[in-house]
Each structure stands twice: as C-alpha cells, then as structure tokens.
Design a protein around this motif. Structure first.
Motif, mmCIF file in Angstrom:
data_model
loop_
_atom_site.group_PDB
_atom_site.id
_atom_site.type_symbol
_atom_site.label_atom_id
_atom_site.label_comp_id
_atom_site.label_asym_id
_atom_site.label_seq_id
_atom_site.Cartn_x
_atom_site.Cartn_y
_atom_site.Cartn_z
ATOM 1 N N SER A 1 -6.830 1.025 5.980
ATOM 2 C CA SER A 1 -6.724 2.090 6.980
ATOM 3 C C SER A 1 -7.528 3.329 6.617
ATOM 4 O O SER A 1 -7.593 4.266 7.407
ATOM 5 C CB SER A 1 -5.254 2.514 7.153
ATOM 6 O OG SER A 1 -4.457 1.445 7.588
ATOM 7 N N GLY A 2 -8.115 3.378 5.435
ATOM 8 C CA GLY A 2 -8.711 4.640 4.980
ATOM 9 C C GLY A 2 -10.103 4.514 4.406
ATOM 10 O O GLY A 2 -11.001 3.940 5.007
ATOM 11 N N THR A 3 -10.264 5.050 3.191
ATOM 12 C CA THR A 3 -11.598 5.129 2.580
ATOM 13 C C THR A 3 -12.078 3.793 2.035
ATOM 14 O O THR A 3 -13.273 3.560 1.920
ATOM 15 C CB THR A 3 -11.624 6.148 1.422
ATOM 16 O OG1 THR A 3 -10.683 5.729 0.431
ATOM 17 C CG2 THR A 3 -11.299 7.551 1.904
ATOM 18 N N GLY A 4 -11.152 2.927 1.655
ATOM 19 C CA GLY A 4 -11.554 1.600 1.200
ATOM 20 C C GLY A 4 -11.897 1.506 -0.273
ATOM 21 O O GLY A 4 -12.743 0.699 -0.654
ATOM 22 N N SER A 5 -11.246 2.282 -1.127
ATOM 23 C CA SER A 5 -11.584 2.199 -2.554
ATOM 24 C C SER A 5 -11.204 0.837 -3.143
ATOM 25 O O SER A 5 -11.919 0.296 -3.987
ATOM 26 C CB SER A 5 -10.955 3.344 -3.353
ATOM 27 O OG SER A 5 -9.567 3.168 -3.491
#
Length: 193
Positions: free
Chosen positions: A12-16
């Motif tokens: 859902s976000g930055t994908g680290s």
C-alpha cells in the motif's frame, strides 16, 4: 526443472519490502518471480517500482467496489490469470477477507514490525515505544482472518536503545525485515517443493 514460484506482492505504500524481495530475486537468493503487484492505493510509490521492473500491477480503489468481496473476487481473478503460488503481504494496510483467504489458505504470509503476539495492528513501532519495552522485532506469519494472529513462521528480535526515536527504530526494523523476509520466502518455497 520446476518453474520459479510465482509471487503476488500486496503493498500500500513505498514498497521497501517489495524492493528487498526484488533485490533478493536479482541476486539469486530467492528462487521466485514477482508475477503481480496488488495495490489498494492509486499513486503509491510501490506501483512505479513494479512498473520499472515490468511487473504486472493490479491497482484499485476499494471505494470503487460495493463490497470487500467484490474487490477480492477481482483480485483472485487477476491472481489466477498469472498463476500465483504465494501471496506476500508487504505493507498492505487492510485485513484480507474470506474470498482471498479461502483461495490461498496456507499460501499467504505477512510481515509485521513487532514480536507478535505483542503489538498487533497499526503503529506497532509507536505501541512498542509507548510501552517502553527493551526489545521489539520482526515477525513473519501466515495470514488468517484476524489482525496479525496467524501462525508464526519466523521472528527476529531488535534491541531498542535508550533515546531511540521512532525513525531510528523503524530503520533498524526495516534492515531486519529486508533480510528476513526474502530468506523466509525462499525457505517456504523450498519446503513446498
């Protein structure tokens, strides 16, 4: 020779953690392919990362569907089309419902920034700091109908230093996540062969 395991990464976000999985695949440490990225937030950074890697994406806004069952049925259809073996939740910020749970029972895992069962749910880092615990950590677990309640697969503790900031603890936890998640996924794939 068996084809590589096909992963669906939900984020859902930055994908680290997506990055860590992708890096492990490229370095030959993870014998798998990311077949599709599923994202519930149009505009999330992880989408661009997947597109740069020429990974198929299914991006949706839950508000465009009448029910969770409706969007999960669409996700399941997308996953079947690319023949997904494992669902890997990597910062996917919603509970998975029965539609996907029943289709991928025992083949869906999540990563969480605490030593479960301590500090489940949102803001585990803030919860740990608020509680004043000396040790937090990372847990990888199977997904069930509860919030961070599935059977634990792997855990690694992280010591909380005095005066540690939220950002400092998050960085330390992410270092562990980025090493532990690909390693655990590889272990599960090998066990499943």
């Amino acid at each position: 020779m068996k084809d590589k395991a096909q992963l669906a990464v939900f984020a859902s976000g930055t994908g680290s953690n997506y990055d860590a999985i992708d890096r492990a695949i490229k370095q030959g440490e993870l014998d798998a392919e990311v077949a599709i990225l599923v994202c519930d937030r149009p505009g999330a950074q992880v989408i661009e990362k997947a597109e740069q890697n020429k990974v198929a994406t299914f991006v949706f806004n839950p508000k465009d569907y009448q029910t969770k069952t409706d969007f999960e049925a669409e996700i399941a259809k997308q996953l079947r089309e690319v023949k997904v073996d494992w669902i890997v939740l990597a910062g996917y910020m919603r509970l998975v419902g029965p539609t996907l749970l029943s289709a991928y029972q025992g083949k869906m895992i999540n990563i969480h920034p605490s030593l479960l069962p301590a500090f489940p749910g949102l803001d585990a880092i803030g919860q740990a700091l608020q509680a004043g615990v000396k040790v937090s950590g990372v847990t990888i677990h199977y997904v069930d109908q509860g919030m961070d309640t599935g059977k634990i697969i792997a855990q690694q503790p992280v010591k909380i230093e005095e005066d540690m900031t939220r950002e400092g603890l998050q960085c330390k936890l992410q270092e562990v996540e980025h090493m532990l998640y690909p390693k655990t996924i590889q272990q599960l794939i090998k066990e499943g062969e």
